[in-house]
Design an enzyme around this catalytic site. Structure first.
Site, PDB file in Angstrom:
ATOM      1  CE1 TYR A  32     -32.994 -16.525  35.662  1.00 38.60           C
ATOM      2  CE2 TYR A  32     -32.413 -14.909  37.378  1.00 38.60           C
ATOM      3  CZ  TYR A  32     -32.525 -15.233  36.003  1.00 38.60           C
ATOM      4  OH  TYR A  32     -32.450 -14.436  34.743  1.00 38.60           O
ATOM      5  CE1 TYR A 160     -29.422 -15.607  31.246  1.00 38.74           C
ATOM      6  CE2 TYR A 160     -28.714 -13.516  31.428  1.00 38.74           C
ATOM      7  CZ  TYR A 160     -29.576 -14.364  31.468  1.00 38.74           C
ATOM      8  OH  TYR A 160     -30.872 -14.080  31.943  1.00 38.74           O
ATOM      9  CG  ASP A 254     -25.269  -8.541  26.508  1.00 34.44           C
ATOM     10  OD1 ASP A 254     -25.383  -7.686  27.191  1.00 34.44           O
ATOM     11  OD2 ASP A 254     -26.092  -9.728  26.519  1.00 34.44           O
ATOM     12  CE  LYS A 283     -27.295  -7.842  34.383  1.00 35.22           C
ATOM     13  NZ  LYS A 283     -28.368  -8.192  35.330  1.00 35.22           N
TER      14      LYS A 283
HETATM   15  C1  LIG Z   1     -24.924  -9.920  29.861  1.00 35.27           C
HETATM   16  C2  LIG Z   1     -26.431  -9.892  29.769  1.00 35.27           C
HETATM   17  N1  LIG Z   1     -27.233  -9.725  28.987  1.00 35.27           N
HETATM   18  C3  LIG Z   1     -28.580  -9.698  29.025  1.00 35.27           C
HETATM   19  C4  LIG Z   1     -29.068  -9.738  30.472  1.00 35.27           C
HETATM   20  C5  LIG Z   1     -30.274  -9.921  30.590  1.00 35.27           C
HETATM   21  O1  LIG Z   1     -30.844  -8.645  31.294  1.00 35.27           O
HETATM   22  P1  LIG Z   1     -32.276  -8.559  32.195  1.00 35.27           P
HETATM   23  O2  LIG Z   1     -32.124  -9.145  33.350  1.00 35.27           O
HETATM   24  O3  LIG Z   1     -32.466  -6.912  32.422  1.00 35.27           O
HETATM   25  O4  LIG Z   1     -33.532  -9.008  31.140  1.00 35.27           O
HETATM   26  C6  LIG Z   1     -28.224  -9.991  31.426  1.00 35.27           C
HETATM   27  C7  LIG Z   1     -28.664 -10.127  32.744  1.00 35.27           C
HETATM   28  O5  LIG Z   1     -27.934 -10.680  33.791  1.00 35.27           O
HETATM   29  C8  LIG Z   1     -26.754 -10.014  31.223  1.00 35.27           C
HETATM   30  O6  LIG Z   1     -25.765  -9.852  32.146  1.00 35.27           O
END
Ligand SMILES: Cc1ncc(COP(=O)(O)O)c(C=O)c1O
Length: 441
Positions: A32, A160, A254, A283
């Site tokens: 990024y 996201y 998610d 995470k």
């Molecule tokens: C809600 C959510 N979903 C998916 C992702 C993507 O995860 P990764 O960076 O491990 O691919 C993130 C990453 O910040 C996220 O906050």
């Protein structure tokens, strides 16, 4: 030491820049970042507790927990020991045709923690991939049941879900960072969250018209993270469950950001008393130590794949799926959630963030202040020089990384009251010094 004593020291003096940094920096492509203009990354030599130690000896108090992962702080001895033992015994075996204790134990423990019926765990190695898997599960769920054409998703403005293709296609492409790929991505419905009657009615109408082409709806429950740290009420999630049931589409939560206590309860779905059909976790799953993710399905979803027909199998299987070291770290992290008062710590962090960020509301350039669980947000009217803000925080001895127009704190749950006070104090101080430039009026 952190903070004032070191305030005027340059980010890295030549002597403090390690050889590996000088030699390697020209060969990495950073996340990024506009590589030409971004602040160079800080050389880190160690982590300890809630601190990041730089090559020049400074310690930064971590306000982000390494992208929301390090929920027990860094280098927790219980997790380190578990990974070391596992490394001696069995670091990794492929998950095709082989099984091992750490992955099966972790699957059982995750299922026991999640609300009823979420009981099949598919492991992968990153959040984005776990979202891809959830989307594949949802699409194939319908195909396996003989329903053709349900290949689209409903997702939400401000959302996201990751950086891979399918995940990008359920992000908000207008406000998010993936707009450049809009022409390439599968088309989905990115709509308002159902807040209030009008938006609920609009979603109901969309589903009435389009449900035959829709596999599922995907949402970050309670907090939309990378899209701007936007909050919504639990009632929105109950509405989504009601509409998903009414129109027979699958509901995917998610919880990659919100899971493991970040939004106040162990999982955000608990706060709403809503059980999704599929949930994604990553995470904080391994507490910031090793990459791991999980996509967990309810029994009826799994049952649609349970068949004598090989074509009904889920054709996915990342090489490092169920990695034993990562699963050992995740099991150790769950031990800590059981043994230590993490959710009480989240509640205390929440109270301190609320009290100590609230004064920002009256400062020039501030649009909103909001807190949920261990997430504290100060939204500015606008931030033009993000890199300048980031540098100022480092000068204050804290690692805080604003994005878009938000300054946010998501510290490790083990943060001490004094460390947290340094973080919130730095936020107030930096806003007081440069926030007026953010006044959009
Ligand atoms: C809600 C959510 N979903 C998916 C992702 C993507 O995860 P990764 O960076 O491990 O691919 C993130 C990453 O910040 C996220 O906050």
């Amino acid at each position: 030491m952190h903070g004032k004593a070191d305030e005027n020291r340059p980010l890295s003096t030549k002597a403090a820049v390690p050889d590996w940094y000088q030699a390697g920096l020209a060969h990495v492509w950073l996340p990024y970042a506009q590589m030409k203009t971004a602040n160079p990354p800080l050389p880190v030599v160690r982590t300890s507790g809630n601190r990041i130690v730089l090559a020049d000896g400074r310690e930064l108090i971590d306000g982000i927990a390494s992208w929301w992962t390090a929920c027990h702080g860094y280098n927790h001895p219980h997790i380190r020991d578990a990974v070391e033992v596992q490394l001696q015994k069995l670091p990794h075996v492929m998950f095709g045709g082989l099984a091992h204790e750490q992955a099966l134990t972790l699957a059982r423990r995750l299922v026991a923690l999640l609300p009823g019926g979420l009981d099949r765990v598919f492991f992968s190695e990153s959040g984005s991939v776990s979202v891809e898997i959830a989307m594949k599960m949802a699409m194939q769920y319908w195909a396996n049941r003989g329903v053709r054409g349900r290949t689209k998703f409903v997702a939400f403005k401000g959302g996201y879900h990751g950086d891979t293709t399918g995940a990008m296609a359920v992000c908000d492409l207008e406000t998010g960072m993936h707009g450049a790929f809009a022409g390439y991505l599968p088309q989905n419905h990115i709509v308002d969250l159902p807040r209030g009657e009008a938006m609920t009615g609009a979603l109901d109408n969309l589903l009435t018209r389009e449900a035959d082409a829709i596999a599922g709806m995907i949402v970050e429950p309670l907090v939309q993270g990378a899209g701007g740290m936007l909050f919504h009420d639990a009632s929105v999630l109950r509405t989504l469950r009601r509409l998903a049931d009414k129109h027979e589409v699958l509901l995917i939560f998610d919880e990659i950001f919100t899971g493991f206590g970040r939004a106040g309860t162990m999982f955000a779905c608990e706060a709403a008393d809503v059980v999704p059909d599929i949930v994604t976790l990553s995470k904080a799953l391994t507490a910031g130590t090793l990459p791991l993710a999980a996509t967990i399905a309810r029994r009826p979803v799994f049952d649609a794949f349970w068949s004598d027909d090989p074509a009904h199998a889920l054709m996915h299987g990342p090489t490092y799926m169920g990695n034993a070291l990562a699963c050992a770290a995740a099991n150790a992290s769950l031990d800590l959630f059981e043994r230590e008062p993490r959710l009480q710590q989240v509640a205390a962090i929440s109270a301190a963030l609320t009290k100590d960020l609230e004064p920002c509301r009256a400062m020039p350039g501030v649009r909103d202040v909001r807190v949920r669980g261990a997430i504290g947000v100060v939204e500015m009217q606008r931030i033009e020089d993000l890199d300048g803000w980031r540098r100022r925080f480092i000068e204050e001895g804290v690692f805080v990384r604003p994005f878009g127009n938000v300054i946010y704190l998501t510290p490790p749950f083990t943060i001490t009251a004094d460390e947290l006070a340094c973080l919130t104090g730095a936020v107030r101080k930096v806003i007081a010094s440069i926030g007026a430039k953010c006044d959009g009026t």
